[in-house]
Scaffold this motif. Structure first.
Motif, PDB file in Angstrom:
ATOM      1  N   VAL A 344       0.842  -1.205   0.000  1.00  0.00           N
ATOM      2  CA  VAL A 344       0.000   0.000   0.000  1.00  0.00           C
ATOM      3  C   VAL A 344       0.874   1.251   0.000  1.00  0.00           C
ATOM      4  CG1 VAL A 344      -1.756   1.310   1.255  1.00  0.00           C
ATOM      5  CG2 VAL A 344      -1.896  -1.192   1.156  1.00  0.00           C
ATOM      6  N   ASP A 345       1.902   1.250   0.841  1.00  0.00           N
ATOM      7  CA  ASP A 345       2.817   2.403   0.912  1.00  0.00           C
ATOM      8  C   ASP A 345       3.517   2.626  -0.421  1.00  0.00           C
ATOM      9  OD1 ASP A 345       2.181   2.866   3.528  1.00  0.00           O
ATOM     10  OD2 ASP A 345       3.890   1.774   4.352  1.00  0.00           O
ATOM     11  N   PHE A 346       3.924   1.541  -1.050  1.00  0.00           N
ATOM     12  CA  PHE A 346       4.635   1.645  -2.323  1.00  0.00           C
ATOM     13  C   PHE A 346       3.767   2.315  -3.384  1.00  0.00           C
ATOM     14  CE2 PHE A 346       5.294  -0.315  -6.526  1.00  0.00           C
ATOM     15  CZ  PHE A 346       6.574   0.144  -6.802  1.00  0.00           C
ATOM     16  N   ILE A 347       2.523   1.861  -3.503  1.00  0.00           N
ATOM     17  CA  ILE A 347       1.627   2.436  -4.513  1.00  0.00           C
ATOM     18  C   ILE A 347       1.294   3.887  -4.175  1.00  0.00           C
ATOM     19  CG2 ILE A 347      -0.637   2.244  -5.617  1.00  0.00           C
ATOM     20  CD1 ILE A 347      -0.502  -0.782  -5.055  1.00  0.00           C
ATOM     21  N   ALA A 348       0.976   4.141  -2.896  1.00  0.00           N
ATOM     22  CA  ALA A 348       0.613   5.505  -2.484  1.00  0.00           C
ATOM     23  C   ALA A 348       1.776   6.473  -2.652  1.00  0.00           C
ATOM     24  CB  ALA A 348       0.147   5.501  -1.032  1.00  0.00           C
ATOM     25  N   THR A 349       2.986   5.969  -2.517  1.00  0.00           N
ATOM     26  CA  THR A 349       4.171   6.829  -2.648  1.00  0.00           C
ATOM     27  C   THR A 349       4.467   7.162  -4.104  1.00  0.00           C
ATOM     28  OG1 THR A 349       5.153   5.910  -0.635  1.00  0.00           O
ATOM     29  CG2 THR A 349       6.655   6.994  -2.179  1.00  0.00           C
ATOM     30  N   ASN A 350       4.174   6.221  -5.004  1.00  0.00           N
ATOM     31  CA  ASN A 350       4.601   6.391  -6.391  1.00  0.00           C
ATOM     32  C   ASN A 350       3.514   6.847  -7.358  1.00  0.00           C
ATOM     33  OD1 ASN A 350       7.559   5.342  -6.677  1.00  0.00           O
ATOM     34  ND2 ASN A 350       6.570   3.909  -5.282  1.00  0.00           N
ATOM     35  N   VAL A 351       2.253   6.751  -6.967  1.00  0.00           N
ATOM     36  CA  VAL A 351       1.155   7.278  -7.802  1.00  0.00           C
ATOM     37  C   VAL A 351       0.584   8.476  -7.059  1.00  0.00           C
ATOM     38  CG1 VAL A 351      -1.035   6.784  -8.927  1.00  0.00           C
ATOM     39  CG2 VAL A 351       0.686   4.992  -8.711  1.00  0.00           C
ATOM     40  N   GLN A 353      -0.610  11.743  -8.608  1.00  0.00           N
ATOM     41  CA  GLN A 353      -1.375  12.798  -9.268  1.00  0.00           C
ATOM     42  C   GLN A 353      -2.784  12.403  -9.678  1.00  0.00           C
ATOM     43  OE1 GLN A 353      -0.198  16.031  -9.688  1.00  0.00           O
ATOM     44  NE2 GLN A 353       1.415  15.260  -8.354  1.00  0.00           N
ATOM     45  N   ASN A 354      -3.096  11.112  -9.659  1.00  0.00           N
ATOM     46  CA  ASN A 354      -4.302  10.681 -10.346  1.00  0.00           C
ATOM     47  C   ASN A 354      -5.028   9.587  -9.565  1.00  0.00           C
ATOM     48  OD1 ASN A 354      -6.099   9.454 -12.322  1.00  0.00           O
ATOM     49  ND2 ASN A 354      -4.944  10.601 -13.857  1.00  0.00           N
ATOM     50  N   VAL A 355      -6.255   9.878  -9.126  1.00  0.00           N
ATOM     51  CA  VAL A 355      -7.058   8.891  -8.414  1.00  0.00           C
ATOM     52  C   VAL A 355      -7.376   7.706  -9.311  1.00  0.00           C
ATOM     53  CG1 VAL A 355      -9.272   8.474  -7.275  1.00  0.00           C
ATOM     54  CG2 VAL A 355      -8.073  10.636  -6.912  1.00  0.00           C
ATOM     55  N   ARG A 356      -7.634   7.984 -10.574  1.00  0.00           N
ATOM     56  CA  ARG A 356      -7.971   6.918 -11.524  1.00  0.00           C
ATOM     57  C   ARG A 356      -6.822   5.928 -11.655  1.00  0.00           C
ATOM     58  NH1 ARG A 356      -9.822   9.680 -16.618  1.00  0.00           N
ATOM     59  NH2 ARG A 356     -11.426  10.401 -15.178  1.00  0.00           N
ATOM     60  N   GLU A 357      -5.585   6.417 -11.674  1.00  0.00           N
ATOM     61  CA  GLU A 357      -4.433   5.523 -11.775  1.00  0.00           C
ATOM     62  C   GLU A 357      -4.268   4.699 -10.504  1.00  0.00           C
ATOM     63  OE1 GLU A 357      -0.757   7.300 -12.872  1.00  0.00           O
ATOM     64  OE2 GLU A 357      -1.236   7.294 -15.004  1.00  0.00           O
ATOM     65  N   LEU A 358      -4.567   5.302  -9.348  1.00  0.00           N
ATOM     66  CA  LEU A 358      -4.503   4.551  -8.094  1.00  0.00           C
ATOM     67  C   LEU A 358      -5.427   3.339  -8.152  1.00  0.00           C
ATOM     68  CD1 LEU A 358      -4.544   7.176  -5.173  1.00  0.00           C
ATOM     69  CD2 LEU A 358      -2.746   5.510  -5.659  1.00  0.00           C
ATOM     70  N   GLU A 359      -6.662   3.582  -8.550  1.00  0.00           N
ATOM     71  CA  GLU A 359      -7.634   2.501  -8.648  1.00  0.00           C
ATOM     72  C   GLU A 359      -7.230   1.502  -9.730  1.00  0.00           C
ATOM     73  OE1 GLU A 359     -11.292   4.581  -9.271  1.00  0.00           O
ATOM     74  OE2 GLU A 359     -11.583   4.952  -7.131  1.00  0.00           O
ATOM     75  N   GLY A 360      -6.656   2.016 -10.827  1.00  0.00           N
ATOM     76  CA  GLY A 360      -6.198   1.143 -11.895  1.00  0.00           C
ATOM     77  C   GLY A 360      -5.090   0.211 -11.441  1.00  0.00           C
ATOM     78  N   CYS A 361      -4.220   0.702 -10.569  1.00  0.00           N
ATOM     79  CA  CYS A 361      -3.134  -0.131 -10.036  1.00  0.00           C
ATOM     80  C   CYS A 361      -3.693  -1.316  -9.262  1.00  0.00           C
ATOM     81  CB  CYS A 361      -2.234   0.697  -9.123  1.00  0.00           C
ATOM     82  SG  CYS A 361      -1.127   1.830  -9.989  1.00  0.00           S
ATOM     83  N   THR A 381       4.533  -6.776  -7.190  1.00  0.00           N
ATOM     84  CA  THR A 381       3.848  -5.498  -7.410  1.00  0.00           C
ATOM     85  C   THR A 381       4.631  -4.623  -8.388  1.00  0.00           C
ATOM     86  OG1 THR A 381       2.903  -5.553  -5.190  1.00  0.00           O
ATOM     87  CG2 THR A 381       2.989  -3.409  -6.282  1.00  0.00           C
ATOM     88  N   LYS A 382       5.939  -4.539  -8.185  1.00  0.00           N
ATOM     89  CA  LYS A 382       6.777  -3.730  -9.081  1.00  0.00           C
ATOM     90  C   LYS A 382       6.716  -4.252 -10.514  1.00  0.00           C
ATOM     91  CE  LYS A 382      10.274  -2.362  -5.689  1.00  0.00           C
ATOM     92  NZ  LYS A 382      11.710  -2.492  -5.313  1.00  0.00           N
ATOM     93  N   SER A 383       6.797  -5.557 -10.640  1.00  0.00           N
ATOM     94  CA  SER A 383       6.791  -6.153 -11.976  1.00  0.00           C
ATOM     95  C   SER A 383       5.444  -5.931 -12.669  1.00  0.00           C
ATOM     96  CB  SER A 383       7.081  -7.646 -11.867  1.00  0.00           C
ATOM     97  OG  SER A 383       6.954  -8.284 -13.113  1.00  0.00           O
ATOM     98  N   THR A 384       4.362  -6.103 -11.920  1.00  0.00           N
ATOM     99  CA  THR A 384       3.024  -5.983 -12.507  1.00  0.00           C
ATOM    100  C   THR A 384       2.699  -4.550 -12.896  1.00  0.00           C
ATOM    101  OG1 THR A 384       2.264  -7.852 -11.160  1.00  0.00           O
ATOM    102  CG2 THR A 384       0.568  -6.415 -12.097  1.00  0.00           C
ATOM    103  N   LEU A 385       3.148  -3.612 -12.100  1.00  0.00           N
ATOM    104  CA  LEU A 385       2.764  -2.209 -12.303  1.00  0.00           C
ATOM    105  C   LEU A 385       3.848  -1.377 -12.987  1.00  0.00           C
ATOM    106  CD1 LEU A 385       1.076  -1.510  -8.840  1.00  0.00           C
ATOM    107  CD2 LEU A 385       0.021  -2.360 -10.948  1.00  0.00           C
ATOM    108  N   LYS A 386       4.818  -2.042 -13.601  1.00  0.00           N
ATOM    109  CA  LYS A 386       5.949  -1.305 -14.159  1.00  0.00           C
ATOM    110  C   LYS A 386       5.550  -0.357 -15.281  1.00  0.00           C
ATOM    111  CE  LYS A 386       7.198  -5.224 -17.153  1.00  0.00           C
ATOM    112  NZ  LYS A 386       8.252  -6.229 -17.453  1.00  0.00           N
ATOM    113  N   ASP A 387       4.437  -0.672 -16.000  1.00  0.00           N
ATOM    114  CA  ASP A 387       4.014   0.225 -17.072  1.00  0.00           C
ATOM    115  C   ASP A 387       3.194   1.406 -16.547  1.00  0.00           C
ATOM    116  OD1 ASP A 387       1.994  -1.500 -16.332  1.00  0.00           O
ATOM    117  OD2 ASP A 387       0.985  -1.382 -18.272  1.00  0.00           O
ATOM    118  N   ILE A 388       2.712   1.293 -15.296  1.00  0.00           N
ATOM    119  CA  ILE A 388       1.969   2.389 -14.678  1.00  0.00           C
ATOM    120  C   ILE A 388       2.891   3.222 -13.800  1.00  0.00           C
ATOM    121  CG2 ILE A 388       0.050   2.986 -13.133  1.00  0.00           C
ATOM    122  CD1 ILE A 388      -1.309   0.407 -13.955  1.00  0.00           C
ATOM    123  N   ILE A 389       3.666   2.516 -12.991  1.00  0.00           N
ATOM    124  CA  ILE A 389       4.601   3.204 -12.086  1.00  0.00           C
ATOM    125  C   ILE A 389       5.984   3.136 -12.704  1.00  0.00           C
ATOM    126  CG2 ILE A 389       5.609   3.252  -9.787  1.00  0.00           C
ATOM    127  CD1 ILE A 389       3.103   1.918  -8.730  1.00  0.00           C
TER     128      ILE A 389
END
Length: 492
Positions: A344-351, A353-361, A381-389
């Protein structure tokens, strides 16, 4: 302006010329002294400093406020204090009249006058003009007789699924107010603006869904500006413009998304202008969204800009860290999933600007987990979200380790580098040295110099001490693992 008593004010009343602005100013200043003692300073500056007293005659004080919104906000939130002040200064027979500036777009203000309730009456606000939602049998009849009207609302967009934070608190409060009393407040039109993916559509549709849920009206319509413009052109080509206009004039709550796309479309803007006037004059609610403040949209007619600014404009900001975490947790709860706080911290730290991207992750992470049946850890998580984050790897520094250790043990960098031998400080210092040796390529001399100018033998002793404690203590091993996770996130 301090005063000695209300009687002193009234004794200076000009008998021959009772409508003197100077005396009105004295009366209003005396009232302000009383009001100022009862509300906080920021509220006083915001809502009372802009008011101008115009005249005083026959125990009636007229004050000018800059907008309809101002008038309604004061009446709804500070009415009691105004009444008490007027009663003390003028007496129970006193009256208050508002002069409201409605439109300055033509170079001079157009005003209307509205009375304040007689101050001798109760300070309780008048009952809402909106009927209460039908209950029990009445509601059943309402549901049975509901018309078939396509609102184009997404039922998932509700206030309960919308996370409230500092980034959207004003917009959230205003939207809730509109949903409870559409068309019957100063927030008409309500304009919500902000960047892509911040929740404008969600918030607007939440208003519409609540209006329908409360059975206030079935005639709620959500439409994008693009669809409106296309339908308008089709109506012209098919000779159905009268039907088109008539349809929109019957709407009780009209929600139009992304009005910046009306820029340059003159005929469409003219139609919007006439629809707006009809709905607004009939106390129908209008809700608009834009990707920027109304005044910054180029290619929109001044008369339309003026009307869009009649109500309230509120902005949505990118969510702060705490709000981002709350959004992620909410999405996880909806899906019945628990994730380690590190994820959770990783995603919240790296996304950011965009609520939509948070939910997309979260959606992508859960989909990948289901597809590959793999544990959701940080690496997955890093591998899966590498194109988003898109993470820019940066070299881990001693400063990062220092910051993580200080935060974990609640000590300062000076403590870490000082000579204190207190247990928590000494332990933190040794762990910082151990992690620096394990996670960086820094030499023992460099590590020693960084942590208080110590020599390499002190660093070796500290590292050996931590290694032995890790063999003997599960608590120390857990501490080291937790710090490694924090450092990894901080170094991304």
């Amino acid at each position: 302006m301090p005063y000695t008593s209300p009687q002193d004010i009234l004794q200076t009343r000009p008998e021959a010329h009772p409508v003197k602005a100077g005396f009105a100013q004295k009366v209003w200043d005396a009232c302000l002294e009383i009001i100022k003692e009862k509300i906080n300073n920021q509220a006083f500056k915001t809502w009372f400093t802009p008011i101008t007293p115009l005249n005083f005659s026959d125990n009636e004080l007229t004050i000018e406020v800059p907008s309809q919104f101002f008038y309604e906000w004061i009446e709804e939130n500070y009415s009691r204090y105004v009444k008490e002040a007027l009663k003390e200064i003028i007496g129970a027979e006193g009256k208050l009249m508002y002069s409201i500036v409605m439109d300055k777009s033509q170079g001079h203000p157009v005003t209307i006058e509205l009375p304040h309730q007689n101050i001798a009456k109760s300070a309780e606000p008048p009952a809402s003009t909106i009927p209460s939602p039908p209950q029990s049998a009445d509601r059943e009849r309402f549901e049975k007789n509901r018309i078939k009207f396509e609102s184009h609302l997404n039922p998932k967009y509700t206030f309960s699924s919308l996370i409230r934070g500092d980034c959207n608190s004003l917009a959230f409060a205003a939207s809730k107010s509109v949903a409870q009393n559409p068309g019957q407040n100063a927030f008409n039109p309500l304009v919500i603006y902000g960047g892509v993916g911040l929740g404008k559509t969600h918030m607007m549709q939440a208003i519409g869904n609540q209006v329908r849920e409360n059975c206030i009206s079935e005639y709620v319509l959500y439409v994008s500006s693009e669809k409106f413009a296309i339908d308008f052109v089709n109506a012209i080509q098919n000779g159905n413009i009268q039907e088109f206009s008539s349809f929109y004039r019957k709407i009780d709550v009209l929600i139009i998304d992304d009005i910046q796309f009306f820029a340059g479309k003159e005929k469409t803007q003219e139609e919007i202008f006439h629809i707006f006037n009809t709905l607004h004059q009939s106390n129908k609610q209008i809700i608009l969204s834009s990707d920027r403040p109304i005044k910054e949209i180029k290619g929109i007619e001044d008369r339309l800009i003026s009307r869009f600014n009649w109500g309230l404009s509120v902005d949505l900001q990118p969510p702060d860290y705490e709000t981002r975490k709350a959004i992620i947790q909410s999405k996880l709860e909806q899906n019945g999933v628990n994730l380690d706080s590190t994820i959770v911290d990783f995603i919240a730290t790296n996304v950011t600007q965009n609520v939509r991207e948070l939910e997309g992750c979260i959606v992508k992470l859960l989909a990948a987990h289901s597809l590959f049946n793999q544990e959701i850890d940080l690496a997955f998580t890093k591998s899966t979200l590498k194109d988003i984050i898109r993470i820019q790897s940066k070299q881990l520094t001693l400063e990062t380790i220092e910051k993580a250790v200080c935060s974990y043990f609640s000590i300062t960098p000076n403590d870490l580098k000082g000579k204190s031998k207190k247990k928590e400080i000494a332990t933190g210092r040794q762990i910082a040295m151990y992690l620096s040796k394990e996670l960086t390529d820094s030499s023992l001399k460099t590590i020693g110099l960084h942590f208080g100018g110590r020599d390499h033998s002190t660093v070796i002793h500290g590292c050996n001490t931590v290694s032995k404690k890790m063999e003997q203590s599960m608590e120390i091993r857990n501490t080291i693992e937790e710090l490694k996770k924090r450092i990894e996130i901080m170094s991304m």
